[in-house]
Write a protein that holds these residues in place. Structure first.
Motif, mmCIF file in Angstrom:
data_model
loop_
_atom_site.group_PDB
_atom_site.id
_atom_site.type_symbol
_atom_site.label_atom_id
_atom_site.label_comp_id
_atom_site.label_asym_id
_atom_site.label_seq_id
_atom_site.Cartn_x
_atom_site.Cartn_y
_atom_site.Cartn_z
ATOM 1 N N GLU A 384 0.799 -1.226 0.000
ATOM 2 C CA GLU A 384 0.000 0.000 0.000
ATOM 3 C C GLU A 384 0.830 1.274 0.000
ATOM 4 O O GLU A 384 0.408 2.304 -0.528
ATOM 5 C CB GLU A 384 -0.873 -0.029 1.252
ATOM 6 N N TYR A 425 -2.241 -5.672 0.677
ATOM 7 C CA TYR A 425 -2.936 -5.561 1.968
ATOM 8 C C TYR A 425 -3.606 -4.194 1.989
ATOM 9 O O TYR A 425 -3.329 -3.346 1.127
ATOM 10 C CB TYR A 425 -1.965 -5.690 3.153
ATOM 11 N N TYR A 426 -4.477 -3.984 2.937
ATOM 12 C CA TYR A 426 -5.001 -2.618 3.074
ATOM 13 C C TYR A 426 -5.091 -2.247 4.545
ATOM 14 O O TYR A 426 -5.174 -3.103 5.413
ATOM 15 C CB TYR A 426 -6.324 -2.449 2.318
ATOM 16 N N SER A 427 -5.060 -0.938 4.793
ATOM 17 C CA SER A 427 -4.955 -0.494 6.184
ATOM 18 C C SER A 427 -6.040 0.503 6.574
ATOM 19 O O SER A 427 -5.967 1.106 7.631
ATOM 20 C CB SER A 427 -3.591 0.149 6.405
ATOM 21 N N GLN A 443 -9.004 -8.252 3.012
ATOM 22 C CA GLN A 443 -7.562 -8.429 3.212
ATOM 23 C C GLN A 443 -7.075 -9.653 2.426
ATOM 24 O O GLN A 443 -6.065 -9.596 1.718
ATOM 25 C CB GLN A 443 -7.322 -8.622 4.723
ATOM 26 N N TYR A 446 -6.886 -9.078 -1.377
ATOM 27 C CA TYR A 446 -5.704 -8.312 -1.814
ATOM 28 C C TYR A 446 -4.451 -9.191 -1.820
ATOM 29 O O TYR A 446 -3.607 -9.114 -2.702
ATOM 30 C CB TYR A 446 -5.475 -7.110 -0.899
ATOM 31 N N LYS A 447 -4.363 -10.031 -0.789
ATOM 32 C CA LYS A 447 -3.190 -10.901 -0.675
ATOM 33 C C LYS A 447 -3.152 -11.895 -1.835
ATOM 34 O O LYS A 447 -2.110 -12.098 -2.472
ATOM 35 C CB LYS A 447 -3.263 -11.647 0.664
ATOM 36 N N TYR A 486 -1.282 -5.555 9.499
ATOM 37 C CA TYR A 486 -2.025 -5.860 8.256
ATOM 38 C C TYR A 486 -1.538 -7.141 7.580
ATOM 39 O O TYR A 486 -1.596 -7.256 6.353
ATOM 40 C CB TYR A 486 -1.942 -4.689 7.259
ATOM 41 N N GLY A 487 -0.999 -8.071 8.371
ATOM 42 C CA GLY A 487 -0.577 -9.356 7.797
ATOM 43 C C GLY A 487 0.642 -9.249 6.896
ATOM 44 O O GLY A 487 0.872 -10.103 6.027
ATOM 45 N N GLN A 488 1.444 -8.212 7.089
ATOM 46 C CA GLN A 488 2.569 -8.015 6.175
ATOM 47 C C GLN A 488 3.646 -9.094 6.317
ATOM 48 O O GLN A 488 4.284 -9.462 5.329
ATOM 49 C CB GLN A 488 3.189 -6.634 6.371
ATOM 50 N N LEU A 491 2.569 -12.004 4.295
ATOM 51 C CA LEU A 491 2.565 -11.637 2.880
ATOM 52 C C LEU A 491 3.989 -11.623 2.313
ATOM 53 O O LEU A 491 4.260 -12.217 1.254
ATOM 54 C CB LEU A 491 1.901 -10.259 2.716
#
Ligand code: BGC
Length: 726
Positions: A384, A425-427, A443, A446-447, A486-488, A491
């Motif tokens: 993002e 991802y998005y925040s 989420q 996006y992943k 955000y699960g980074q 990812l």
């Protein structure tokens, strides 16, 4: 005839009036102050000591004495707010340049750039009619959880103070006062309005007060902001011992203390505890418009009553008024104050340069960077922060920038058609949305898109990190985890399995956990880069510029490795609003080096596209100044700049000393391949002192000191010794 007589008598009358020294721009400031004060009524004096709007304090209109216009910095001029509220005023002429965050500036280790930054940003403040810039901040990055760390300059008091000094000097030379913040011990956002900090006298002096002292001593900063938190049970905005005792008396400082907004809590303490201007108090003046709202401030009517009833002497009031008048004559009524400019090309240029030199290259497997575009057909940009405006959010340092060049725009400009994108991802909305408010299905989608696209990419540039959202890097709250949100982590790990050619780019003011570090090809950390983010980043990634930034803060491998963690919640974030700095002076690298804890990336670390050789250093002492000399040679193929760091190790002292402490640094000029520069760094002998709690004074242990010359706190390339006599 009649007219002539009238004119003559008027002339005679005006000649018999005392000269208006306070209005004479060529008169000495102290004479102007003394003259002005004799002309003011008690009520006019009182009005000068508190807000008359959200961001101004009154002058004396009757006498032609200007008000003080303030605005938040430190990365650019904040957008105009309504006179009485925190609502934005919706002006259309207040778009500015967003400069890189102060952590980024500290990462440049370049005092010339700090001066250029102070000069440029203060021109924007001047043009917007501001007299005081609320910044810079030099609180110590004690914990990587601090939501405001991006506004500060890292974990080391010498680095923070030394970088702040040229910034302040350049700004004040333009007639714009800096308001150095937040004095002092405002090192966390959790409970920031109430937490009482318990810290040893030595740590207070050596670590937390030290950057402020340097700015007072070397930059003569005009104003200082008291912090919200408490020390010894009293709010720092009106702390007699800190403000009157240390700042004004011991350091002989003649500037004005401004409260943090809403940081004043008591009239008598404010009156006698060293506060000069009270701002942002939660009275009617703040919450709703009222003719008299501001008079209700602690330093308004209640203070005036104490004076008129004789409960406090006029001298208490006059002492404050002198400091405020001095500030006005140094800024608003300073004939040297510049007109300034807004969004000039020169300002964008400084913005870009600070960004380029502040970006830190932390890993570069097989020299995957700089990107050799001929090797790749499809470059996938995930994350993002490739497009998100990172000048928004974060709290009071939020900016309304005229134009932001995003990393994605800049990458597309250079690599054109090869670039494909996936959000990854998005925040949520800037500032407002918290991690647990985000939709897991969205989420996951996006992943999935990113992982699918990764399969056909031959290079991934991942652009993520933090984003100034709430509980990320944002005022009035700390981070909740050392992990990226955000699960980074998942990812990045999964992307790296699909395509090992993955370059990770992170933004953020703090270190963070990197469980994927061994799996990725390269990593650059960018702090926040402001309006020229994309240009600065892509100039580094593409090799137009060789990276030369170095970390102003240690990146620990595990959160538990930070020095305070083993002491539990009492040490951070505190229990019942009491926090104990149990690690004492062993903050940041002082802990990692002394206690032999291996960090992931040490303080002062940063890679380059070239390599540097250090000659054997020498040290000589003359007139109480140690001169350290070392030759730096660019031993690689690419032009680059190197930061040379000097850490002093003390002989055995009465107290335990860190194994080494930063006492000097310099950045080379741009060295071409094979070129050598002789670096000379002067260290005044007094810098070797420690604070002796028995005598309450600084003390230098006689004996032999070792000066370690290195490329980071952990990468010592040579040493020299110097003997210090009694
Ligand atoms: C912040 C200050 C800021 C002030 C005015 C406070 O909440 O702590 O840093 O200058 O607000 O916006």
């Amino acid at each position: 005839m009649k007219k002539k007589i009238l004119l003559a008598s008027l002339l005679a009358a005006s000649m018999s009036l005392p000269a208006q020294v306070y209005l004479d721009p060529n008169a000495n400031i102290e004479d102007r102050v003394e003259d002005a004060i004799t002309r003011m009524t008690t009520h006019e004096k009182i009005q000068m000591l508190h807000a008359q709007s959200k961001f101004t304090s009154a002058g004396v209109p009757r006498l032609g004495i200007r008000q003080l216009n303030m605005a938040d910095g430190p990365h650019g001029v904040r957008e105009e707010l309504e006179w009485n509220t925190w609502n934005v005023a919706k002006w259309t002429n207040d778009y500015i340049v967003a400069f890189p965050s102060l952590t980024c500036l500290a990462s440049t280790w370049n005092t010339d750039l700090s001066s250029a930054y102070g000069h440029a940003v203060s021109e924007e403040f001047a043009f917007r009619g501001k007299d005081i810039m609320l910044g810079p901040g030099v609180n110590i990055q004690r914990t990587p959880m601090n939501g405001r760390a991006f506004e500060y300059m890292g974990e080391d008091p010498f680095l923070a103070g030394t970088i702040a000094v040229p910034y302040i000097k350049a700004s004040q030379a333009n007639g714009v006062a800096c308001c150095l913040k937040h004095f002092v011990l405002n090192d966390q956002e959790i409970d920031r309005f109430a937490v009482n900090v318990n810290v040893s006298e030595r740590a207070l002096r050596e670590i937390y007060l030290e950057p402020f002292r340097r700015a007072v001593d070397e930059a003569h900063v005009y104003t200082i902001m008291g912090s919200y938190n408490m020390w010894k049970g009293t709010h720092c905005c009106h702390h007699d011992e800190l403000l009157n005792g240390i700042l004004k008396k011991e350091w002989n400082w003649d500037g004005a203390v401004i409260s943090d907004w809403g940081g004043t809590t008591n009239t008598l303490e404010a009156a006698t505890g060293g506060l000069d201007i009270e701002m942002g108090t939660y009275t009617d003046g703040k919450t709703r418009e009222s003719n008299f709202g501001y008079d209700q401030y602690y330093l308004g009517n209640p203070f005036e009553k104490l004076i008129t009833e004789g409960k406090l002497p006029m001298s208490v009031l006059d002492e404050k008024v002198r400091r405020v008048l001095r500030t006005i004559f140094r800024t608003a009524m300073n004939p040297q104050k510049v007109i300034g400019s807004q969004c000039s090309e020169a300002h964008y240029e400084v913005c870009r340069q600070v960004g380029e030199e502040g970006i830190v290259l932390l890993k570069n497997r097989n020299n995957i960077l700089p990107i050799d575009a001929s090797k790749y057909n499809r470059i996938l940009v995930v994350g993002e922060n490739a497009t998100r405006s990172l000048t928004k959010g974060g709290g009071s340092s939020e900016l309304k920038s005229l134009r932001d060049i995003s990393p994605l725009e800049a990458l597309q400009e250079v690599y054109g058609e090869k670039v494909d994108t996936a959000r990854g991802y998005y925040s949520g909305r800037a500032v407002y949305d918290h991690v647990d408010m985000l939709d897991p299905e969205k989420q996951a989608a996006y992943k999935k898109e990113a992982l699918d696209k990764a399969k056909s990419a031959d290079l991934i540039i991942y652009i993520g990190g933090m984003n100034k959202n709430t509980r990320q890097d944002c005022e009035n709250g700390d981070r909740e985890s050392y992990d990226l949100s955000y699960g980074q982590n998942e990812l990045i790990t999964e992307l790296s399995k699909i395509q090992p050619n993955i370059v990770v780019v992170t933004f953020g003011g703090n270190p963070y956990n990197m469980p994927w570090i061994d799996k990725i090809a390269a990593l650059t950390h960018c702090w926040y880069l402001g309006s020229e983010a994309g240009t600065a980043l892509v100039n580094v990634l593409s090799g137009k510029v060789s990276p030369s930034g170095k970390l102003p803060v240690t990146f620990a491998r595990n959160y538990d490795d930070y020095p305070y963690v083993k002491f539990g919640a009492e040490a951070y974030p505190g229990v019942n609003k009491q926090v104990y700095y149990k690690e004492d002076i062993f903050v940041g690298y002082r802990h990692f080096t002394s206690n032999k804890v291996q960090p992931l990336f040490p303080f002062g670390f940063g890679l380059s596209y070239t390599t540097f050789n250090y000659s054997k250093p020498s040290a000589t002492l003359s007139d109480d100044v140690i001169a350290v000399e070392v030759e730096i040679t660019n031993s690689g193929k690419t032009a680059g700049k190197e930061v040379v760091e000097i850490y002093a190790a003390a002989p055995k002292s009465k107290v335990v000393r860190p194994v080494r402490e930063l006492k000097g640094f310099a950045k080379t000029r741009l060295l071409q391949s094979g070129e050598t520069e002789l670096i000379r760094i002067n260290i005044p002998k007094k810098e070797l002192a420690y604070f002796d709690e028995d005598s309450h004074s600084w003390s230098i242990t006689p004996g032999t000191y070792t000066l370690h010359v290195g490329a980071s706190a952990d990468d010592i390339r040579g040493k020299a010794t110097i003997k210090i006599n009694e």
